[in-house]
Design an enzyme around this catalytic site. Structure first.
Site, PDB file in Angstrom:
ATOM      1  N   ASP A   1       7.117 -12.837  -2.524  1.00 46.12           N
ATOM      2  CA  ASP A   1       6.559 -11.565  -2.059  1.00 46.12           C
ATOM      3  C   ASP A   1       7.709 -10.575  -1.930  1.00 46.12           C
ATOM      4  O   ASP A   1       8.775 -10.940  -1.422  1.00 46.12           O
ATOM      5  CB  ASP A   1       5.924 -11.775  -0.661  1.00 46.12           C
ATOM      6  CG  ASP A   1       4.687 -10.915  -0.441  1.00 46.12           C
ATOM      7  OD1 ASP A   1       4.618  -9.821  -1.040  1.00 46.12           O
ATOM      8  OD2 ASP A   1       3.811 -11.332   0.337  1.00 46.12           O
TER       9      ASP A   1
ATOM     10  N   HIS B   1       8.479  -2.169  -5.488  1.00 44.54           N
ATOM     11  CA  HIS B   1       7.865  -2.782  -4.298  1.00 44.54           C
ATOM     12  C   HIS B   1       7.754  -4.301  -4.409  1.00 44.54           C
ATOM     13  O   HIS B   1       7.491  -4.976  -3.426  1.00 44.54           O
ATOM     14  CB  HIS B   1       6.482  -2.172  -4.057  1.00 44.54           C
ATOM     15  CG  HIS B   1       6.551  -0.747  -3.593  1.00 44.54           C
ATOM     16  ND1 HIS B   1       6.315  -0.381  -2.285  1.00 44.54           N
ATOM     17  CD2 HIS B   1       6.866   0.400  -4.234  1.00 44.54           C
ATOM     18  CE1 HIS B   1       6.466   0.927  -2.162  1.00 44.54           C
ATOM     19  NE2 HIS B   1       6.795   1.431  -3.334  1.00 44.54           N
TER      20      HIS B   1
END
Ligand code: GDG
Length: 458
Positions: free
Chosen positions: A367, A159
């Site tokens: 991110d 992720h």
């Protein structure tokens, strides 16, 4: 999907939370919503931790899913979770925006805890069943399962970003981590760049070799690809249109906005999210044009996160000092320049903020994806709203032509881009928003789960 093989999910956290009354409740969020239907259809099992120490409660069934609990002691939570996962891997994989700490006393518990997750999974799987492992806390699990169940179909999804080889090479246990991941048949990353970084590292530090579109390793073929995660778009669009959310958004516009444009930031309070520099960018904009403080207002929602870790206390201090400084200089007794909410809001409140915000400012230093960006697009009306987005968020890849892309380290650049976003005419805003809406409708979290499982099940 063709096969009826059972699906087993392995993730650090189970898809449930304990309520204050001690009952189980399904966790909110897109990941659980996307995977749960596949698990329910296939009598699936989820292996994970409850989030509490010494929770040795065995397996239990909730909401159509069999939960198999991995219990962690206090010292394992310190070393495996706070230590190696969040003190070593998290900063290393986010471009070393804080120096990663390398401690052997953290590494061995990481190996031990990964083994326990793998053992729980192995107990559940028969031949050729599908296993889907999630995230950086469990990178050794694919190979540990492969050892005991050589014919299982094993998928792994990361992720967070996979870093460039120059940074990854720092890790004293780099080869172990790569070999752990190479136990999978399908390795999914948020972006094609993450997949390319992994391939570079695997070719450099292991015997894996690239041929055509796959990696070959120990006689097996491994698919390594970008699978950008997304949100439950239909659900968010529907919730954002409810009377409750629309009324709350109106109240925000009247009370917080009071005729001013609302610029919004929503993040876990994490040093990777760039909140402090974003606020300095806004401060620079007000310094250039002080009258703007009567034309716009900044709202920053910061969700408490990893509060026991020193770096997280430091970033909180930085952010709160910046909020105080900007208000000290630009607020009036009748109106704030920056509203700061340090708390977890109910999701419907968050949707009201998305709906009310004229500008969404998302400027992480790095991110994996950033789901807030996608949620803003899904929840906001389609003829207004501007998204200011860091070039270093995975989401920038999909929103390159709809968002205003910024370098999150560049204070002047953030100031100028916020100025453009605040002043954007409605026609341009609507065109950009429509493009981004099309993207989140076509590629929602259900399509993401399906595309990953299709490759895994082929
Ligand atoms: C990791 C990766 C990747 C936020 N504030 C509140 C609240 N939220 C919810 C948002 C969103 C989620 O938290 C945050 O997701 P992000 O993707 O933005 O960031 P991370 O937490 O860092 O997630 C990231 C993600 O995993 C998925 O793969 O995109 O890159 O770092 O869904 O809605 N929810 C509620 N109240 C809040 O105040 N209820």
């Amino acid at each position: 999907m063709a096969s009826s093989n059972r699906l087993l999910t392995v993730a650090n956290r189970l898809p449930v939370r304990r309520t204050e009354a001690g009952e189980w409740k399904t966790s909110p969020g897109g990941l659980v919503a996307a995977i749960a239907p596949f698990l329910r259809d296939r009598e699936g099992v989820w292996v994970g931790w409850t989030g509490e120490a010494d929770d040795a409660i065995g397996s239990f069934h909730h909401d159509g899913i069999n939960n198999r609990v991995v219990s962690l002691t206090h010292s394992e939570i310190d070393a495996f979770y706070r230590g190696f996962s969040n003190g070593t891997l998290w900063p290393l994989y986010h471009d070393c925006v804080r120096p990663p700490e390398y401690h052997r006393r953290w590494w061995w518990p990481y190996v031990d805890v990964n083994r326990r997750f793998a053992e729980q999974a192995v107990d559940e799987i028969a031949e050729r069943e599908l296993v889907w492992i999630h995230d950086y806390q469990l990178q050794l699990v694919p190979a540990m399962i492969r050892e005991r169940r050589p014919h299982a179909r094993i998928g792994f999804f990361l992720h967070i970003p996979f870093p460039p080889i120059e940074l990854f090479a720092q890790l004293p246990w780099r080869r172990h981590i790569l070999e752990g991941l190479l136990g999978a048949d399908v390795l999914g990353f948020q972006t094609p760049q993450g997949a390319a970084n992994f391939i570079d590292a695997a070719m450099q530090f292991t015997e894996a070799r690239q041929s055509d579109d796959v990696l070959r390793y120990q006689g097996r073929e491994i698919v390594v690809e970008g699978f950008p995660i997304s949100i439950d778009t239909p659900r968010i669009e529907e919730q954002a249109k409810t009377a409750e959310v629309l009324a709350a958004a109106k109240t925000l516009r009247e009370n917080v906005g009071a005729g001013r444009k609302i610029v919004l930031g929503v993040d876990r309070l994490d040093y990777t999210k760039g909140i402090d520099v974003r606020l300095r960018g806004y401060e620079e904009l007000l310094r250039r044009d002080p009258k703007l403080s009567s034309e716009c207002v900044f709202v920053q929602v910061a969700v408490p996160s990893r509060e026991a870790v020193a770096e997280y206390q430091d970033i909180r201090d930085n952010v709160e000092r910046a909020v105080g400084r900007i208000n000290g200089e630009h607020a009036k007794t009748s109106r704030m320049a920056v509203h700061y909410l340090y708390r977890n809001l109910p999701f419907t409140d968050l949707l009201a903020f998305y709906s009310a915000a004229d500008v969404m400012a998302i400027t992480p230093f790095r991110d994996g994806m950033n789901l807030v960006a996608k949620e803003y697009v899904a929840a906001h009306s389609e003829d207004s709203g501007a998204l200011v987005l860091s070039e270093f968020a995975g989401a920038a890849h999909e929103f390159r032509s709809g968002a205003l892309i910024v370098n999150p380290h560049d204070i002047d650049g953030i100031a100028s881009t916020l100025e453009v976003a605040i002043g954007m005419d409605q026609k341009e805003a609507g065109q950009r928003m429509k493009k981004m809406k099309r993207q989140v409708r076509e590629a929602d979290v259900h399509a993401w789960a399906e595309s990953f499982l299709k490759v895994l099940d082929s």
